[in-house]
Design a protein around this motif. Structure first.
Motif, PDB file in Angstrom:
ATOM      1  N   ALA A  31       0.818  -1.212   0.000  1.00  0.00           N
ATOM      2  CA  ALA A  31       0.000   0.000   0.000  1.00  0.00           C
ATOM      3  C   ALA A  31       0.853   1.263   0.000  1.00  0.00           C
ATOM      4  CB  ALA A  31      -0.935   0.002   1.204  1.00  0.00           C
ATOM      5  N   LEU A  32       2.095   1.169   0.473  1.00  0.00           N
ATOM      6  CA  LEU A  32       2.977   2.334   0.494  1.00  0.00           C
ATOM      7  C   LEU A  32       3.456   2.700  -0.907  1.00  0.00           C
ATOM      8  CD1 LEU A  32       5.116   1.412   3.626  1.00  0.00           C
ATOM      9  CD2 LEU A  32       3.288   3.112   3.484  1.00  0.00           C
ATOM     10  N   VAL A  33       3.360   1.759  -1.836  1.00  0.00           N
ATOM     11  CA  VAL A  33       3.831   1.986  -3.207  1.00  0.00           C
ATOM     12  C   VAL A  33       2.698   2.472  -4.103  1.00  0.00           C
ATOM     13  CG1 VAL A  33       4.929   0.936  -5.223  1.00  0.00           C
ATOM     14  CG2 VAL A  33       5.597   0.217  -2.912  1.00  0.00           C
ATOM     15  N   ASP A  34       1.624   1.732  -4.129  1.00  0.00           N
ATOM     16  CA  ASP A  34       0.502   2.098  -5.011  1.00  0.00           C
ATOM     17  C   ASP A  34      -0.825   1.877  -4.304  1.00  0.00           C
ATOM     18  OD1 ASP A  34       0.536  -0.631  -4.883  1.00  0.00           O
ATOM     19  OD2 ASP A  34       0.473  -0.988  -7.045  1.00  0.00           O
ATOM     20  N   GLY A  35      -0.894   2.281  -3.041  1.00  0.00           N
ATOM     21  CA  GLY A  35      -2.090   2.032  -2.240  1.00  0.00           C
ATOM     22  C   GLY A  35      -3.317   2.764  -2.741  1.00  0.00           C
ATOM     23  N   GLU A  36      -4.451   2.121  -2.568  1.00  0.00           N
ATOM     24  CA  GLU A  36      -5.737   2.710  -2.922  1.00  0.00           C
ATOM     25  C   GLU A  36      -6.331   3.398  -1.689  1.00  0.00           C
ATOM     26  OE1 GLU A  36      -7.151  -0.509  -6.300  1.00  0.00           O
ATOM     27  OE2 GLU A  36      -7.885  -0.719  -4.229  1.00  0.00           O
ATOM     28  N   PRO A  37      -6.506   4.721  -1.713  1.00  0.00           N
ATOM     29  CA  PRO A  37      -7.091   5.410  -0.555  1.00  0.00           C
ATOM     30  C   PRO A  37      -8.577   5.098  -0.420  1.00  0.00           C
ATOM     31  CG  PRO A  37      -6.736   6.952  -2.348  1.00  0.00           C
ATOM     32  CD  PRO A  37      -6.145   5.640  -2.799  1.00  0.00           C
ATOM     33  N   THR A  38      -8.990   4.759   0.776  1.00  0.00           N
ATOM     34  CA  THR A  38     -10.382   4.389   1.047  1.00  0.00           C
ATOM     35  C   THR A  38     -10.808   5.004   2.366  1.00  0.00           C
ATOM     36  OG1 THR A  38     -10.019   2.267  -0.066  1.00  0.00           O
ATOM     37  CG2 THR A  38     -11.978   2.460   1.313  1.00  0.00           C
ATOM     38  N   GLN A  39     -12.019   5.537   2.404  1.00  0.00           N
ATOM     39  CA  GLN A  39     -12.569   6.102   3.636  1.00  0.00           C
ATOM     40  C   GLN A  39     -13.412   5.048   4.346  1.00  0.00           C
ATOM     41  OE1 GLN A  39     -10.568   9.358   2.857  1.00  0.00           O
ATOM     42  NE2 GLN A  39     -11.964   9.427   4.612  1.00  0.00           N
ATOM     43  N   VAL A  40     -13.155   4.845   5.628  1.00  0.00           N
ATOM     44  CA  VAL A  40     -13.944   3.918   6.427  1.00  0.00           C
ATOM     45  C   VAL A  40     -14.450   4.625   7.677  1.00  0.00           C
ATOM     46  CG1 VAL A  40     -12.661   1.917   5.581  1.00  0.00           C
ATOM     47  CG2 VAL A  40     -11.944   3.023   7.705  1.00  0.00           C
ATOM     48  N   ASP A  41     -15.446   4.026   8.302  1.00  0.00           N
ATOM     49  CA  ASP A  41     -16.072   4.610   9.481  1.00  0.00           C
ATOM     50  C   ASP A  41     -15.273   4.295  10.745  1.00  0.00           C
ATOM     51  OD1 ASP A  41     -18.079   5.194   7.651  1.00  0.00           O
ATOM     52  OD2 ASP A  41     -19.345   3.500   8.289  1.00  0.00           O
ATOM     53  N   LEU A  42     -15.510   5.106  11.769  1.00  0.00           N
ATOM     54  CA  LEU A  42     -14.972   4.841  13.102  1.00  0.00           C
ATOM     55  C   LEU A  42     -16.116   4.875  14.110  1.00  0.00           C
ATOM     56  CD1 LEU A  42     -11.658   6.913  13.455  1.00  0.00           C
ATOM     57  CD2 LEU A  42     -11.892   4.435  13.330  1.00  0.00           C
ATOM     58  N   GLY A  43     -16.152   3.881  15.005  1.00  0.00           N
ATOM     59  CA  GLY A  43     -17.078   3.946  16.117  1.00  0.00           C
ATOM     60  C   GLY A  43     -16.566   4.937  17.146  1.00  0.00           C
ATOM     61  N   VAL A  44     -17.492   5.560  17.862  1.00  0.00           N
ATOM     62  CA  VAL A  44     -17.126   6.595  18.834  1.00  0.00           C
ATOM     63  C   VAL A  44     -17.754   6.273  20.179  1.00  0.00           C
ATOM     64  CG1 VAL A  44     -17.179   9.044  19.390  1.00  0.00           C
ATOM     65  CG2 VAL A  44     -17.053   8.326  17.004  1.00  0.00           C
ATOM     66  N   LEU A  45     -16.930   6.302  21.201  1.00  0.00           N
ATOM     67  CA  LEU A  45     -17.378   6.190  22.580  1.00  0.00           C
ATOM     68  C   LEU A  45     -16.578   7.238  23.341  1.00  0.00           C
ATOM     69  CD1 LEU A  45     -19.075   4.828  24.713  1.00  0.00           C
ATOM     70  CD2 LEU A  45     -17.342   3.045  24.908  1.00  0.00           C
ATOM     71  N   SER A  46     -17.090   8.444  23.343  1.00  0.00           N
ATOM     72  CA  SER A  46     -16.338   9.622  23.773  1.00  0.00           C
ATOM     73  C   SER A  46     -15.636   9.381  25.109  1.00  0.00           C
ATOM     74  CB  SER A  46     -17.280  10.825  23.892  1.00  0.00           C
ATOM     75  OG  SER A  46     -16.557  11.977  24.207  1.00  0.00           O
ATOM     76  N   PRO A  47     -14.329   9.708  25.172  1.00  0.00           N
ATOM     77  CA  PRO A  47     -13.516  10.363  24.144  1.00  0.00           C
ATOM     78  C   PRO A  47     -12.753   9.376  23.260  1.00  0.00           C
ATOM     79  CG  PRO A  47     -12.286  10.306  26.175  1.00  0.00           C
ATOM     80  CD  PRO A  47     -13.594   9.606  26.459  1.00  0.00           C
ATOM     81  N   ARG A  48     -13.129   8.105  23.279  1.00  0.00           N
ATOM     82  CA  ARG A  48     -12.401   7.079  22.547  1.00  0.00           C
ATOM     83  C   ARG A  48     -13.090   6.753  21.229  1.00  0.00           C
ATOM     84  NH1 ARG A  48      -9.901   2.764  26.691  1.00  0.00           N
ATOM     85  NH2 ARG A  48      -9.263   1.954  24.672  1.00  0.00           N
ATOM     86  N   VAL A  49     -12.318   6.101  20.342  1.00  0.00           N
ATOM     87  CA  VAL A  49     -12.897   5.542  19.121  1.00  0.00           C
ATOM     88  C   VAL A  49     -12.688   4.037  19.155  1.00  0.00           C
ATOM     89  CG1 VAL A  49     -12.379   7.650  17.835  1.00  0.00           C
ATOM     90  CG2 VAL A  49     -10.804   5.707  17.695  1.00  0.00           C
ATOM     91  N   PHE A  50     -13.443   3.316  18.314  1.00  0.00           N
ATOM     92  CA  PHE A  50     -13.205   1.880  18.188  1.00  0.00           C
ATOM     93  C   PHE A  50     -13.329   1.486  16.721  1.00  0.00           C
ATOM     94  CE2 PHE A  50     -17.617   2.550  19.422  1.00  0.00           C
ATOM     95  CZ  PHE A  50     -18.369   1.723  18.602  1.00  0.00           C
ATOM     96  N   ILE A  51     -12.430   0.610  16.301  1.00  0.00           N
ATOM     97  CA  ILE A  51     -12.422   0.149  14.914  1.00  0.00           C
ATOM     98  C   ILE A  51     -13.241  -1.126  14.752  1.00  0.00           C
ATOM     99  CG2 ILE A  51     -10.253   1.250  14.288  1.00  0.00           C
ATOM    100  CD1 ILE A  51      -8.842  -1.425  14.831  1.00  0.00           C
ATOM    101  N   ASN A  52     -13.384  -1.892  15.823  1.00  0.00           N
ATOM    102  CA  ASN A  52     -14.126  -3.163  15.764  1.00  0.00           C
ATOM    103  C   ASN A  52     -15.412  -3.102  16.577  1.00  0.00           C
ATOM    104  OD1 ASN A  52     -12.245  -4.454  14.094  1.00  0.00           O
ATOM    105  ND2 ASN A  52     -11.009  -5.082  15.845  1.00  0.00           N
ATOM    106  N   ASN A  53     -15.294  -3.177  17.907  1.00  0.00           N
ATOM    107  CA  ASN A  53     -16.506  -3.257  18.707  1.00  0.00           C
ATOM    108  C   ASN A  53     -16.283  -2.866  20.152  1.00  0.00           C
ATOM    109  OD1 ASN A  53     -15.680  -5.696  20.250  1.00  0.00           O
ATOM    110  ND2 ASN A  53     -15.855  -6.696  18.251  1.00  0.00           N
TER     111      ASN A  53
END
Length: 250
Positions: A50-72
């Motif tokens: 991905a550092l050479v020819d990576g495809e940029p993609t937007q993904v969501d983040l879960g929020v549990l203020s003031p933290r975020v979570f990528i899974n659950n």
């Protein structure tokens, strides 16, 4: 970032706040986020493409203020297992210690959960995920085939009035009635739905939880939300972790 889900989650929060892209190298134990991005867990080094020819993609983040979570965020059996001494060194033993009381209906989450079909009081397990989990196909149970729906997934296991002889098989059958975790009328033991925010409340001051595999203690009420497209990731063009029978919408 090379690491497991807990470490990647911490770095993802910084990347999202600073607008910088994140390259994920699956170098932890479970690597659920990398798996759902379609990365090759057997050969972590391939993620560096991905550092050479990576495809940029937007993904969501879960929020549990003031933290975020990528899974659950989880409440119940898994959260209690995380608090067991020596969990990292012997996970089967930790789960074997906490699971029996839950399976017998003697242990539960000291909170109430607001669902589209009313309030569930003192459930056995609550799992809130960054995008819904796929539930209908046994082979792909627990996968997320999209990380950009802008919705949280919620799974609530109720306390049974009478515990079935094989509770795990019973619950697995009920979960599989809910296609891709988007929800529908609740079954006898399980409520599944998706929403941009999910709330737990109760009479206790604090509630033990697991956030991306890390044990935390949260003040009640707990309000989980989602930041659509908040995280930019760079992905290698060749991602063999993507199931061929699904179109993964990262």
């Amino acid at each position: 970032m090379a690491g497991g889900d807990g470490t990647v989650s911490a770095v993802a929060a910084v990347a999202a706040d600073t607008g910088r892209p994140l390259v994920v190298v699956p170098a932890g134990t479970r690597n659920h986020f990398a798996r759902d991005l379609g990365l090759d867990l057997r050969d972590p080094g391939r993620a560096l493409d991905a550092l050479v020819d990576g495809e940029p993609t937007q993904v969501d983040l879960g929020v549990l203020s003031p933290r975020v979570f990528i899974n659950n965020v989880s409440f119940g059996m898994y959260a209690d297992a995380l608090l067991e001494p020596g969990y990292r060194e012997d996970k089967p033993r930790a789960f074997a210690t906490v699971v029996p009381d839950y399976l017998k209906g003697k242990q539960w989450v000291e909170a109430r959960v607001t669902t589209p079909w009313g309030t569930v009081e003192f459930p056995q397990v609550v799992l809130i995920s960054n995008n819904p989990y796929h539930l209908a196909t046994p082979h792909w149970l627990g996968r997320r085939f999209s990380l950009s729906t802008g919705q949280l997934g919620a799974i609530v296991l109720k306390r049974p009035a009478q515990t079935p002889s094989d509770l795990l098989r019973h619950l697995r059958g009920e979960l599989q009635q809910h296609q891709d975790g988007v929800g529908g009328p609740p079954s006898e033991g399980v409520v599944v739905w998706s929403a941009p925010s999910i709330r737990l409340h109760g009479d206790m001051q604090h509630l033990d939880a697991g956030i991306d595999g890390e044990a935390v203690r949260l003040p009640l009420p707990v309000l989980c939300g989602i930041r659509p497209g908040a995280l930019r990731v760079l992905l290698p063009k060749d991602r063999p972790g993507i199931p061929l029978e699904h179109t993964v919408r990262c």
